[in-house]
Write a protein that holds these residues in place. Structure first.
Motif, mmCIF file in Angstrom:
data_model
loop_
_atom_site.group_PDB
_atom_site.id
_atom_site.type_symbol
_atom_site.label_atom_id
_atom_site.label_comp_id
_atom_site.label_asym_id
_atom_site.label_seq_id
_atom_site.Cartn_x
_atom_site.Cartn_y
_atom_site.Cartn_z
ATOM 1 N N THR A 1 -28.368 -32.789 82.157
ATOM 2 C CA THR A 1 -29.263 -32.319 81.095
ATOM 3 C C THR A 1 -30.682 -32.259 81.661
ATOM 4 O O THR A 1 -31.145 -33.217 82.283
ATOM 5 C CB THR A 1 -29.208 -33.285 79.889
ATOM 6 N N ARG A 2 -31.338 -31.113 81.472
ATOM 7 C CA ARG A 2 -32.673 -30.941 82.059
ATOM 8 C C ARG A 2 -33.751 -31.058 80.995
ATOM 9 O O ARG A 2 -33.570 -30.608 79.875
ATOM 10 C CB ARG A 2 -32.828 -29.541 82.698
ATOM 11 N N ALA A 3 -34.837 -31.645 81.376
ATOM 12 C CA ALA A 3 -36.027 -31.656 80.522
ATOM 13 C C ALA A 3 -37.133 -30.946 81.295
ATOM 14 O O ALA A 3 -37.623 -31.458 82.300
ATOM 15 C CB ALA A 3 -36.433 -33.087 80.190
ATOM 16 N N GLU A 4 -37.468 -29.714 80.852
ATOM 17 C CA GLU A 4 -38.533 -28.952 81.533
ATOM 18 C C GLU A 4 -39.854 -29.252 80.845
ATOM 19 O O GLU A 4 -39.926 -29.319 79.619
ATOM 20 C CB GLU A 4 -38.262 -27.437 81.409
ATOM 21 N N LYS A 5 -40.852 -29.402 81.697
ATOM 22 C CA LYS A 5 -42.190 -29.601 81.161
ATOM 23 C C LYS A 5 -42.643 -28.271 80.557
ATOM 24 O O LYS A 5 -42.682 -27.248 81.242
ATOM 25 C CB LYS A 5 -43.120 -30.011 82.305
ATOM 26 N N THR A 6 -42.948 -28.236 79.253
ATOM 27 C CA THR A 6 -43.473 -27.011 78.635
ATOM 28 C C THR A 6 -44.696 -27.385 77.816
ATOM 29 O O THR A 6 -44.595 -28.190 76.886
ATOM 30 C CB THR A 6 -42.422 -26.341 77.727
ATOM 31 N N GLY A 7 -45.839 -26.797 78.198
ATOM 32 C CA GLY A 7 -47.085 -27.195 77.556
ATOM 33 C C GLY A 7 -47.330 -28.655 77.842
ATOM 34 O O GLY A 7 -47.152 -29.104 78.967
ATOM 35 N N ASP A 8 -47.661 -29.423 76.820
ATOM 36 C CA ASP A 8 -47.815 -30.857 77.084
ATOM 37 C C ASP A 8 -46.559 -31.631 76.689
ATOM 38 O O ASP A 8 -46.541 -32.838 76.687
ATOM 39 C CB ASP A 8 -49.064 -31.408 76.368
ATOM 40 N N GLY A 9 -45.504 -30.892 76.327
ATOM 41 C CA GLY A 9 -44.256 -31.566 75.941
ATOM 42 C C GLY A 9 -43.103 -31.192 76.862
ATOM 43 O O GLY A 9 -43.311 -30.859 78.023
ATOM 44 N N TYR A 10 -41.885 -31.273 76.328
ATOM 45 C CA TYR A 10 -40.689 -31.027 77.122
ATOM 46 C C TYR A 10 -39.701 -30.153 76.345
ATOM 47 O O TYR A 10 -39.657 -30.213 75.112
ATOM 48 C CB TYR A 10 -39.976 -32.343 77.444
ATOM 49 N N THR A 11 -38.898 -29.391 77.100
ATOM 50 C CA THR A 11 -37.790 -28.657 76.484
ATOM 51 C C THR A 11 -36.488 -29.140 77.100
ATOM 52 O O THR A 11 -36.329 -29.146 78.321
ATOM 53 C CB THR A 11 -37.944 -27.145 76.729
ATOM 54 N N LEU A 12 -35.569 -29.580 76.241
ATOM 55 C CA LEU A 12 -34.315 -30.165 76.715
ATOM 56 C C LEU A 12 -33.149 -29.196 76.547
ATOM 57 O O LEU A 12 -32.996 -28.573 75.489
ATOM 58 C CB LEU A 12 -33.993 -31.447 75.932
ATOM 59 N N ASN A 13 -32.337 -29.119 77.609
ATOM 60 C CA ASN A 13 -31.103 -28.339 77.566
ATOM 61 C C ASN A 13 -29.985 -29.127 78.227
ATOM 62 O O ASN A 13 -30.161 -29.663 79.325
ATOM 63 C CB ASN A 13 -31.276 -27.007 78.318
ATOM 64 N N GLY A 14 -28.860 -29.189 77.529
ATOM 65 C CA GLY A 14 -27.721 -29.890 78.124
ATOM 66 C C GLY A 14 -26.807 -30.442 77.048
ATOM 67 O O GLY A 14 -26.937 -30.127 75.867
ATOM 68 N N ARG A 15 -25.876 -31.247 77.518
ATOM 69 C CA ARG A 15 -24.878 -31.790 76.587
ATOM 70 C C ARG A 15 -24.663 -33.279 76.867
ATOM 71 O O ARG A 15 -24.507 -33.683 78.017
ATOM 72 C CB ARG A 15 -23.567 -31.029 76.770
ATOM 73 N N LYS A 16 -24.642 -34.074 75.816
ATOM 74 C CA LYS A 16 -24.373 -35.503 75.960
ATOM 75 C C LYS A 16 -23.016 -35.806 75.321
ATOM 76 O O LYS A 16 -22.705 -35.324 74.231
ATOM 77 C CB LYS A 16 -25.469 -36.350 75.291
ATOM 78 N N ALA A 17 -22.244 -36.621 76.014
ATOM 79 C CA ALA A 17 -20.836 -36.799 75.631
ATOM 80 C C ALA A 17 -20.579 -38.110 74.886
ATOM 81 O O ALA A 17 -21.192 -39.134 75.195
ATOM 82 C CB ALA A 17 -19.968 -36.761 76.887
ATOM 83 N N VAL A 18 -19.697 -38.040 73.952
ATOM 84 C CA VAL A 18 -19.157 -39.195 73.219
ATOM 85 C C VAL A 18 -20.267 -40.161 72.801
ATOM 86 O O VAL A 18 -20.363 -41.290 73.298
ATOM 87 C CB VAL A 18 -18.058 -39.932 74.022
#
Lengths: 380, 398
Positions: free
Chosen positions: A139-156
């Motif tokens: 799962t990636r957290a990209e720095k966007t502006g002064d925050g973050y954008t998260l993409n991915g999947r967390k299991a169970v």
């Protein structure tokens, strides 16, 4: 040396035991389990009112300042009652991570509610490919502006279906499986882009997989230092292993009691089946496994709050290995001792068996921890 | 909850270590650590050192020359002496017959036998098992018939450990055939030099002479050698067995054996790397080390409960089973660790003063014999199956 609980710890455990006895008949548990929430909102509220959800938090943050021993006392009784409330997820893991890594605003925002039970937390630390290795984070957290954008999947994510706040790990740098570059984020249940696929679990509770699709978080969502969460996660998982040992011991105690009782009641060939030596020896083997598990639970609690070291790692890996194996042994041998009745949904033993086997699938199974222990083996 | 030793206990441990550093003969420690045989002289030399220190009869009351250590002190001694490679005391006198004499014997018996145990003048062996009475000990048939001031003893005892060194034997004998098996047994102390006693060696599968058969043919035993009352011997025998059971788990010995295994696995090479780094072998070692860790804590829990005034009960039987299985697993892994060199049976390399070349590792020769020898662990002291029967009876109520 003294292996007994002190007076306060014993009182704490008795409090939980009384509450569980009053609220958690087997029939009620089935009802709680089948409800939409997946557990008893009322029981959860009572845990909060009695201060039990506040046990591990520091006193200055509205907690009770309890150690691993106190947490284990609570968990043992929850295990005896086969309780399905998300104590481990919300209090020990979610609250524990915020308490360990959060800044004062984050602690203030969340811990009071988690400690009182009004806010429920859950943790998304594992992923479909990660198996039990919590450093395997894609799962990636990209720095966007002064925050973050998260993409991915967390299991169970057990308890994730009803959590108000989710603590999730995501990679801010590095390659998958690098310890470096993992960060923790606080995600609210209503954050845009968060989807949950909810399901019941085989052992009677509920969970979900989390799908993070461009979830945009502010800078205040970062929990702890960026990229430095691996140690935090490992440390808190260690505490959770100790807590889970308590739950397992409680469930194993009842599983052994139920089996022994059945050996006395059930008659075949004109005598109680407990008269047969082969079943007596199996029962002794089960009790002996329980003794080993008790010993390792005590040892795990004694290091749960110690500073991190290879010795702490070894003991916690050993403890999880032992309870994983003893839980499965007691489940399988207990079902076998019961015969057909042990296979039925309507008899409570089967539900203890399911929970005990699933404990081995939480926070690493016995193979995983054996491998970990072997990697820390000291030549002398 | 407190898993630590007190300051006094830590001070005691330092005292024990200082003693072992100074007084334990290096040649004896080397034999113990390398699983090599100990001679009678080795045992006696070490016993004399312990007696001089006043640390031989550790759990006897002080009035009989004991030191009355607490269970924790006893545990510290067991751990440290195993770690240093001190021989375990041959238990038959000091740990087995002595507690029975202290509890049930006459004043004369105490005065006569206890000091001789401490001084090493008497070497005791145990006359319990018979060819037809193993796990079913109460079915024993060796007869003692009263004739004036003597008993006339006829019969056979077996598995008599180190009986070849002994000058005294304590025996369970049948004095009454009219009553239930357990009610017609008496406890006799017999001088091995009495005419009519024959000791024959039994060679075990590892080629060792450790156990014996003892034959009794019209052996005259003075009646003052009866312990307690006639026909009440079963009670004393059971009392003795509870003493035998505690300590049979051998946690300290397993820790030392695990250390030995790791050293062996560090020196052995597989695929060009030390065996201890091999994925599957290191996991086997890890698993037994984990199980030993759990058993060690279980052992401490029993000790703490005895220290608090409790009685060791079903838990010590469970721990005997667990502990002996662990020791056997460690022996099994040591055998696996030497690979094909488990096969050669090189007896001369087992002697400490061997000065030739070693066929493989200097510690390899005793490994396989030790593995076979320690199959006894799950058989003696009440077989592991009997231990499970005991637990069933004590706590399960089945």
């Amino acid at each position: 040396m003294d292996f007994r609980l002190n007076e306060e710890q014993q009182m704490l455990q008795d409090t939980v035991a009384r509450l569980v006895r009053g609220e958690y008949s087997f029939e009620k548990r089935l009802e709680y389990s089948e409800s939409e929430l997946g557990f008893s909102a009322d029981f959860w509220k009572q845990l909060g009112e009695l201060g039990l959800t506040a046990v591990p938090f520091p006193e200055e943050l509205g907690g009770f300042g309890g150690s691993g021993v106190e947490v284990q006392s609570v968990m043992t009784e929850l295990g005896r009652g086969l309780c399905i409330e998300p104590y481990l997820q919300s209090v020990v893991l979610g609250g524990g991570l915020i308490s360990q890594a959060g800044n004062s605003e984050q602690q203030e925002q969340w811990l009071g509610g988690i400690a009182s039970g009004e806010v429920r937390a859950a943790v998304g630390l594992q992923e479909p490919q990660s198996f039990y290795n919590l450093n395997d984070v894609e799962t990636r957290a990209e720095k966007t502006g002064d925050g973050y954008t998260l993409n991915g999947r967390k299991a169970v994510v057990i308890g994730g279906h009803c959590a108000d706040v989710l603590v999730v790990s995501a990679r801010t740098s590095g390659d998958s499986r690098d310890a470096d570059g993992i960060s923790l984020f606080l995600v609210s249940s209503d954050d845009e882009g968060l989807e949950r696929r909810t399901y019941p679990t085989i052992d009677g509770s509920k969970g979900c997989d989390l799908f993070l699709n461009n979830v945009k978080l502010g800078p205040d969502a970062l929990l702890g230092e960026e990229g430095k969460a691996a140690d935090v996660i490992e440390y808190q998982t260690g505490r959770a292993i100790s807590a889970l040992c308590g739950e397992a011991v409680g469930a194993m105690e009842v599983a052994c009691d139920l089996t022994l009782e059945y050996l006395k009641q059930r008659k075949q060939f004109g005598v109680p089946i407990g008269k047969f030596q082969v079943l007596q020896h199996r029962m002794v083997d089960m009790m002996s496994e329980l003794e080993q598990a008790r010993s390792m639970a005590i040892l795990a609690a004694s290091v749960a709050d110690e500073p991190q070291s290879d010795e702490r790692r070894r003991i916690l890996a050993a403890a999880k290995n032992v309870i994983g194996r003893s839980g499965q042994f007691i489940s399988e041998q207990g079902i076998q001792s019961h015969g057909g009745i042990g296979m039925t949904w309507e008899y409570n033993f089967a539900h203890y068996a399911k929970r005990l086997v699933m404990i081995n699938h939480q926070l690493g199974d016995d193979d995983f921890h054996l491998e970990h222990y072997a990697s820390l083996l000291q030549a002398s | 909850m407190n898993l630590n030793y007190t300051a006094e206990e830590l001070a005691f441990r330092d005292e024990v270590r200082a003693f072992l550093d100074e007084k334990l003969p290096a040649d004896i420690a080397a034999k113990v650590k390398g699983f090599r045989r100990l001679s009678k002289e080795d045992h006696q030399r070490w016993q004399k050192i312990l007696s001089e220190q006043g640390w031989y009869a550790t759990h006897w009351p002080e009035e009989y020359g004991g030191v009355n250590w607490t269970p924790v002190q006893k545990h510290i001694w067991d751990e440290e002496s195993s770690r240093y490679g001190a021989p375990r005391s041959v238990p038959f006198g000091v740990n087995m017959v002595a507690p029975v004499i202290i509890k049930f014997g006459t004043e004369e018996q105490k005065q006569r036998y206890l000091p001789r145990i401490v001084s090493g003048e008497d070497w005791w062996c145990q006359g319990y098992s018979e060819p037809g009475a193993g796990s079913d000990l109460a079915s024993l048939k060796t007869r003692a018939v009263r004739d004036g001031d003597h008993y006339i003893v006829n019969g056979q005892k077996t598995w008599t450990t180190l009986g070849q060194h002994a000058n005294m034997i304590f025996c369970l004998v049948r004095t009454n055939t009219e009553v239930k098996a357990q009610e017609g047994i008496s406890f006799l102390l017999i001088d091995m030099d009495t005419p009519g006693i024959t000791v024959r060696p039994i060679i075990t599968l590892d080629g060792e002479h450790e156990v014996n058969e003892v034959f009794f043919e019209d052996v005259k035993v003075p009646v003052e050698n009866l312990v307690g009352e006639e026909d009440k011997g079963w009670t004393y025998a059971k009392y003795l067995l509870t003493y035998e059971r505690t300590g049979l788990a051998g946690i300290g010995i397993s820790k030392a054996a695990l250390q030995h295994l790791k050293e062996l696995a560090t020196r052995r090479i597989k695929n060009g790397r030390p065996l201890i780094e091999d994925a599957s072998f290191s996991q086997r070692i890890a698993q037994v080390e984990i199980d030993l860790m759990a058993a060690a804590i279980s052992n401490l829990r029993i000790i703490a409960s005895v220290e608090g005034g409790g009685m060791p009960g079903a838990e010590s039987s469970m721990l005997k089973v667990r502990g002996t299985e662990i020791r056997q697993t460690i022996n099994d892994l040591a055998r696996r660790a030497i690979g094909p060199y488990a096969i050669p049976f090189v007896e001369e390399e087992m002697d400490l003063d061997y000065d030739g070349d070693f066929l493989s590792d200097e510690n390899a020769a005793p490994v396989t014999p030790q593995y076979f020898n320690n199959r006894k662990l799950s058989i003696f002291g009440g077989s592991n199956e009997i231990q499970k029967n005991i637990v069933s009876k004590m706590i399960l109520g089945l």
